[in-house]
Write a protein that holds these residues in place. Structure first.
Motif, PDB file in Angstrom:
ATOM      1  N   PHE A   7     -25.771 -16.807  36.773  1.00 51.61           N
ATOM      2  CA  PHE A   7     -26.620 -17.399  36.962  1.00 51.61           C
ATOM      3  C   PHE A   7     -25.896 -18.343  38.184  1.00 51.61           C
ATOM      4  CE2 PHE A   7     -26.616 -19.146  32.063  1.00 51.61           C
ATOM      5  CZ  PHE A   7     -28.214 -18.535  32.429  1.00 51.61           C
ATOM      6  N   ALA A   8     -24.725 -17.909  39.128  1.00 53.69           N
ATOM      7  CA  ALA A   8     -24.290 -18.889  40.148  1.00 53.69           C
ATOM      8  C   ALA A   8     -25.337 -17.859  41.090  1.00 53.69           C
ATOM      9  CB  ALA A   8     -23.302 -18.327  40.607  1.00 53.69           C
ATOM     10  N   ARG A   9     -25.833 -16.366  41.027  1.00 52.92           N
ATOM     11  CA  ARG A   9     -26.632 -15.608  41.666  1.00 52.92           C
ATOM     12  C   ARG A   9     -27.544 -15.780  41.908  1.00 52.92           C
ATOM     13  NH1 ARG A   9     -23.157  -9.896  42.359  1.00 52.92           N
ATOM     14  NH2 ARG A   9     -20.881 -10.896  42.726  1.00 52.92           N
ATOM     15  N   LEU A  10     -28.293 -16.018  40.722  1.00 50.41           N
ATOM     16  CA  LEU A  10     -29.195 -16.376  40.716  1.00 50.41           C
ATOM     17  C   LEU A  10     -30.184 -18.025  41.306  1.00 50.41           C
ATOM     18  CD1 LEU A  10     -30.294 -15.280  36.964  1.00 50.41           C
ATOM     19  CD2 LEU A  10     -30.957 -14.224  39.135  1.00 50.41           C
ATOM     20  N   GLY A  11     -28.709 -18.472  41.225  1.00 51.73           N
ATOM     21  CA  GLY A  11     -29.141 -20.270  41.738  1.00 51.73           C
ATOM     22  C   GLY A  11     -28.011 -21.774  41.390  1.00 51.73           C
TER      23      GLY A  11
END
Length: 237
Positions: A7-11
Motif C-alpha cells: 500500500f505504501a508503494r501504491l501511494g
C-alpha cells in the motif's frame, strides 16, 4: 508487512502498529531489522511496542488510539486493516456431537488422528501452520495413515516446513533459526554468505541480502536456513 509495503508503494500513507518489541517476531533480530528498515524506506511508519486500545470518531474523522509505556497516542486514519491471523471454522460439521475436542484447531495426535482413529484432520483446521503447502504436507500423512495405518503409521514431521515473507527484500526460512536454537538449547554453527560477493547478484544488481545456514557443530547436517534478498523464496525452494 507485505500489505503495508504494498500500500505504501501504491501511494498510501501507512502506519503499521505492532504490539511486540519488533516486527516479524519469529525471525532472528537481524532479519526483523532488515524488514523494518525496508518498510521505513518505503515510507511506512512502523510503531513497535504499541498496543491498540480503541477506535474513536470525532467530527467525522476516524482515529485509532495506541498506547506505549503508559502514554496514549491518537492516529487518524481513513481505512483500518486489522491483521490478527485466521481462526479455523470448526462449527457446523458435527464435531460437538461426536465429542471431538477443539482448541482453535481440531485436536489430533501425531498421526493426525482425532478422537476416532478413522477420522483425520489436515490443513488449517489442524494447525499449527496455516500454509497451503503445509496442508498438502499433512494431507499425505493423513491419507497414508488412513489407508495403511493398520500396517504402519507415520508421524507428521514439521521440521522442514518452509515459509516466506514477500516484501522487498524477500525473506524465506526453513528449519531452526538462531533464536529457536538458543531457546531449545540446540548447539549450532552459523555459515553466512553475503549476496554482494555473488557473481549473479552483482550482474543482476541485487546484492542486498544474505544466506545464513545453521549446522550441527563439526558436521554438515543442516538445522535450518534463512535467505534474505531477491527471489529468496525461489532460492529456498
Amino acid at each position: 508487512c507485505e500489505l503495508a509495503q504494498s500500500f505504501a508503494r501504491l501511494g498510501s500513507k501507512v502506519t503499521q502498529i505492532e504490539m511486540a518489541s519488533r516486527i516479524m517476531i519469529r525471525e532472528d533480530e537481524e532479519i526483523s531489522e532488515v524488514a523494518r528498515i525496508s518498510l521505513e524506506q518505503d515510507g511506512v511508519e512502523v510503531l513497535i511496542g504499541h498496543k491498540a486500545l480503541r477506535c474513536e470518531c470525532e467530527d467525522g474523522n476516524k482515529f485509532i488510539v495506541v498506547e506505549r509505556d503508559g502514554v496514549e497516542r491518537r492516529i487518524e486514519f481513513d481505512t483500518l486493516l486489522c491483521a490478527v491471523g485466521r481462526i479455523a471454522r470448526l462449527t457446523g460439521y458435527g464435531l460437538e456431537e461426536l465429542g471431538i475436542k477443539t482448541r482453535n484447531t481440531i485436536v489430533t495426535n501425531e498421526y493426525l488422528e482425532t478422537l476416532y482413529p478413522n477420522i483425520f484432520a489436515a490443513g488449517d483446521v489442524a494447525g499449527p501452520y496455516q500454509f497451503t503447502h503445509t496442508a498438502s504436507h499433512q494431507a499425505w500423512y493423513a491419507t497414508v495413515n488412513a489407508l495403511f495405518g493398520d500396517l504402519k503409521k507415520f508421524k507428521v514431521d514439521y521440521s522442514v516446513i518452509p515459509w516466506a515473507t514477500f516484501i522487498e527484500p524477500e525473506i524465506a526460512r526453513v528449519g531452526l533459526n538462531e533464536q529457536e536454537a538458543r531457546d531449545q538449547d540446540v548447539p549450532y554453527e552459523v555459515t553466512r554468505y553475503e549476496f554482494d560477493d555473488l557473481d549473479r547478484a552483482i550482474t543482476d544488481s541485487t546484492t542486498h541480502g544474505f544466506v545464513k545456514v545453521l549446522t550441527v557443530p563439526g558436521k554438515d547436517r543442516i538445522l535450518g536456513a534463512a535467505i534474505v534478498g531477491e527471489h529468496a523464496a525461489d532460492l529456498l525452494a
